[in-house]
Design a protein around this motif. Structure first.
Motif, PDB file in Angstrom:
ATOM      1  N   ASP A 295       0.852  -1.186   0.000  1.00  0.00           N
ATOM      2  CA  ASP A 295       0.000   0.000   0.000  1.00  0.00           C
ATOM      3  C   ASP A 295       0.888   1.237   0.000  1.00  0.00           C
ATOM      4  O   ASP A 295       2.031   1.210   0.469  1.00  0.00           O
ATOM      5  CB  ASP A 295      -0.906  -0.007   1.236  1.00  0.00           C
ATOM      6  CG  ASP A 295      -1.799   1.209   1.291  1.00  0.00           C
ATOM      7  OD1 ASP A 295      -2.608   1.389   0.372  1.00  0.00           O
ATOM      8  OD2 ASP A 295      -1.679   1.996   2.259  1.00  0.00           O
ATOM      9  N   SER A 296       0.364   2.345  -0.515  1.00  0.00           N
ATOM     10  CA  SER A 296       1.158   3.572  -0.601  1.00  0.00           C
ATOM     11  C   SER A 296       1.565   4.095   0.775  1.00  0.00           C
ATOM     12  O   SER A 296       2.483   4.925   0.876  1.00  0.00           O
ATOM     13  CB  SER A 296       0.380   4.652  -1.355  1.00  0.00           C
ATOM     14  OG  SER A 296      -0.914   4.823  -0.808  1.00  0.00           O
ATOM     15  N   SER A 297       0.915   3.631   1.842  1.00  0.00           N
ATOM     16  CA  SER A 297       1.302   4.043   3.195  1.00  0.00           C
ATOM     17  C   SER A 297       2.602   3.403   3.652  1.00  0.00           C
ATOM     18  O   SER A 297       3.143   3.770   4.698  1.00  0.00           O
ATOM     19  CB  SER A 297       0.186   3.670   4.190  1.00  0.00           C
ATOM     20  OG  SER A 297      -0.015   2.257   4.211  1.00  0.00           O
ATOM     21  N   VAL A 298       3.116   2.438   2.882  1.00  0.00           N
ATOM     22  CA  VAL A 298       4.342   1.723   3.249  1.00  0.00           C
ATOM     23  C   VAL A 298       5.558   2.300   2.521  1.00  0.00           C
ATOM     24  O   VAL A 298       6.657   2.374   3.082  1.00  0.00           O
ATOM     25  CB  VAL A 298       4.205   0.219   2.937  1.00  0.00           C
ATOM     26  CG1 VAL A 298       5.527  -0.516   3.156  1.00  0.00           C
ATOM     27  CG2 VAL A 298       3.095  -0.396   3.794  1.00  0.00           C
ATOM     28  N   GLU A 299       5.375   2.734   1.290  1.00  0.00           N
ATOM     29  CA  GLU A 299       6.497   3.208   0.476  1.00  0.00           C
ATOM     30  C   GLU A 299       7.204   4.390   1.152  1.00  0.00           C
ATOM     31  O   GLU A 299       6.593   5.400   1.467  1.00  0.00           O
ATOM     32  CB  GLU A 299       6.005   3.635  -0.904  1.00  0.00           C
ATOM     33  CG  GLU A 299       7.127   4.041  -1.842  1.00  0.00           C
ATOM     34  CD  GLU A 299       6.622   4.460  -3.216  1.00  0.00           C
ATOM     35  OE1 GLU A 299       7.368   4.315  -4.197  1.00  0.00           O
ATOM     36  OE2 GLU A 299       5.466   4.934  -3.292  1.00  0.00           O
ATOM     37  N   GLY A 300       8.507   4.241   1.377  1.00  0.00           N
ATOM     38  CA  GLY A 300       9.306   5.309   1.972  1.00  0.00           C
ATOM     39  C   GLY A 300       9.344   5.296   3.484  1.00  0.00           C
ATOM     40  O   GLY A 300       9.885   6.226   4.102  1.00  0.00           O
ATOM     41  N   CYS A 301       8.811   4.251   4.126  1.00  0.00           N
ATOM     42  CA  CYS A 301       8.795   4.207   5.599  1.00  0.00           C
ATOM     43  C   CYS A 301      10.224   4.070   6.159  1.00  0.00           C
ATOM     44  O   CYS A 301      11.128   3.567   5.493  1.00  0.00           O
ATOM     45  CB  CYS A 301       7.916   3.066   6.088  1.00  0.00           C
ATOM     46  SG  CYS A 301       8.484   1.420   5.605  1.00  0.00           S
TER      47      CYS A 301
END
Length: 509
Positions: A295-301
């Motif tokens: 999910d886009s909430s994971v990218e770059g964490c």
């Protein structure tokens, strides 16, 4: 029509097992037969009401260039057969059609180019038609219906039939289903740089238990979920990564993967894939045979907590790009109360809605039919589809006190409190025949029933106007009710008055 010849078995008590006030009204008013288990079958009044609603849409769509079909659009390959038969050049497009199928009006359009503009216009058109029916329809977006695809809905309550949960923005007025686009998402990122560390987390098999044990917020965790997806007829194992405070929209996941359907992997399948039960699984070191989507909430964490793929252990300090990464990133989160509005960023709040209609674009290659454009080149047709749920509309209308003129099965109910009053019966009979002759759709309650029962049934019927022929019949005077106002008038004036209402005259009581 005379009541003595009409099949309309009204109910004195509310039917058991029903909560929606509109559905209860239809069942009590003799519009529908209770088949139990949340199903009904329409009696004549219900069929008339639904037909009137259907033909309101059909005539409006005909004015917009739609053409009516029969027994074609409901078939899986129906629109394909139609396109193959009649579409050859740009002169044959656009082709927009509709089909009445039971409780639904099916819609479809074959366009020479992108159908998005047509979809937008159609959604706006349906909203206006509902407004004319005194229903407050609004567009509610859903990412799984594609670009410009959306539902037209009306506000609902918990007890309404088929009510669905969605979100609304109190600031900008935007509405979305729980499967709408989530908008821009910021991943969790810590300030300090740290390496991934394995920590012992006994019994922390859920996000809540993990957060309680490590004393971290749920947005600092990553859930690793495993699904089985049917793709091109083959079952594919899929790993889904999402921030710990978010839920997965399986409908969005289906669209993102291009799958037919998805389901949570069974424990035995998970053991076969990963060698262990769920609870401590994570994104690092996954088998190559797995398809991974984040999910886009994971990218770059940065600095998040994930499963360690080892029972009773998790990893802290995990960072995107350094410890794990996937090429597939998509918006696959459920949109929930408290999340940011994708349009203005304000906090969303929960709303309930009833779906009245839907319009969406089909995939680019949905039609194999080619047409010849103005330059003589072959081009692919574009296709959109939609539906209008007529039974949802009549249920919504039944929540109101009366049905609108033109939609109600009858324009007026003529009531004689006592059929033993020969003068009143004669005046009412003559008035009934006059109305029929002048095109006013009248119901004549000629039953040998108590006056109270007739008036109670009138309230259930929801007919817009009532004419009571009673104590002043000998003077040719009757009582007319339209809306909340009641007045007496000469019987000879009643038909003209009601006709003026039907013709959108401004006459008031």
């Amino acid at each position: 029509m005379r009541m003595t010849t009409l099949l309309t078995p009204t109910l004195k008590k509310e039917p058991a097992g029903w909560q929606d006030p509109g559905a209860i009204r239809l069942l009590r008013g003799g519009y529908a037969l209770d088949l139990h288990h949340g199903e009904w079958s329409l009696f004549p009044l219900g069929a008339l009401l639904r037909d009137n609603v259907a033909w309101t849409f059909i005539h409006a769509f005909m004015d917009e260039g739609f053409q009516q079909l029969e027994d074609l659009l409901y078939r899986k390959e129906g629109i394909q057969l139609l396109a193959h038969r009649v579409v050859q050049s740009y002169r044959d497009l656009p082709l927009r059609v509709m089909e009445l199928r039971g409780g639904r009006l099916l819609l479809s359009g074959i366009e020479a180019s992108s159908p998005e503009e047509c979809q937008r216009n159609l959604l706006y058109f349906i909203e206006n038609l509902l407004e004319n029916m005194a229903l407050s329809g609004f567009k509610i977006e859903d990412a799984t219906l594609g670009k410009e695809g959306a539902y037209i809905a009306i506000p609902a309550e918990e007890e309404f039939a088929a009510s669905s949960e969605g979100v609304e923005c109190p600031s900008c007025g935007w509405y979305g289903t729980t499967h709408a686009h989530a908008g821009e998402t910021k991943p969790f990122r810590t300030e300090e740089e740290s390496s991934a560390q394995e920590v012992f987390t006994p019994g922390a098999e859920s996000i809540d238990a993990l957060c309680s044990y490590l004393k971290v917020p749920s947005e600092q965790t990553i859930k690793t979920m495993f699904y089985m997806a049917e793709m091109n007829g083959v079952l594919q194992a899929v790993t889904v990564l999402i921030r710990g405070d978010r839920q997965i929209s399986e409908r969005k996941l289906v669209v993102s993967l291009g799958a037919t359907e998805v389901r949570i992997a069974e424990e035995k399948e998970l053991i076969e894939i990963m060698g262990q039960r769920p609870g401590f699984l994570g994104p690092i070191g996954l088998p190559d045979k797995l398809l991974v989507i984040a999910d886009s909430s994971v990218e770059g964490c940065k600095g998040v907590v994930t499963g360690a793929n080892r029972p009773e252990y998790h990893l802290t300090g995990v960072t995107w790009g350094r410890d794990f990464k996937t090429e597939r990133v998509a918006d696959i989160a459920l949109l929930e109360e408290g999340m940011d509005c994708p349009h203005c960023g304000s906090a969303l709040r929960k709303c309930l809605w009833n779906g009245i209609a839907a319009v969406w674009g089909e995939p680019k290659d949905a039609l194999e039919t080619l047409y010849q454009d103005q330059s003589g080149s072959s081009q692919k047709c574009a296709l959109w589809k939609g539906w209008i749920h007529l039974d949802s509309i009549i249920t919504a209308l039944a929540r109101q006190k009366t049905y609108p003129l033109g939609l109600a099965p009858f324009d007026v109910d003529i009531i004689v409190p006592s059929i033993k009053d020969e003068t009143a019966m004669e005046l009412a009979t003559n008035l009934y025949h006059e109305m029929v002759h002048q095109g006013v759709v009248a119901l004549f309650d000629d039953r040998n029933e108590r006056a109270g029962a007739k008036f109670a049934d009138f309230e259930l019927f929801g007919i817009p106007a009532k004419v009571v022929v009673g104590r002043k019949a000998a003077e040719g005077i009757v009582e007319v009710q339209y809306g909340e106002e009641v007045k007496e008038m000469q019987a000879s004036h009643v038909t003209c008055f009601l006709s003026s209402l039907l013709n959108d005259d401004d006459t008031q009581l």
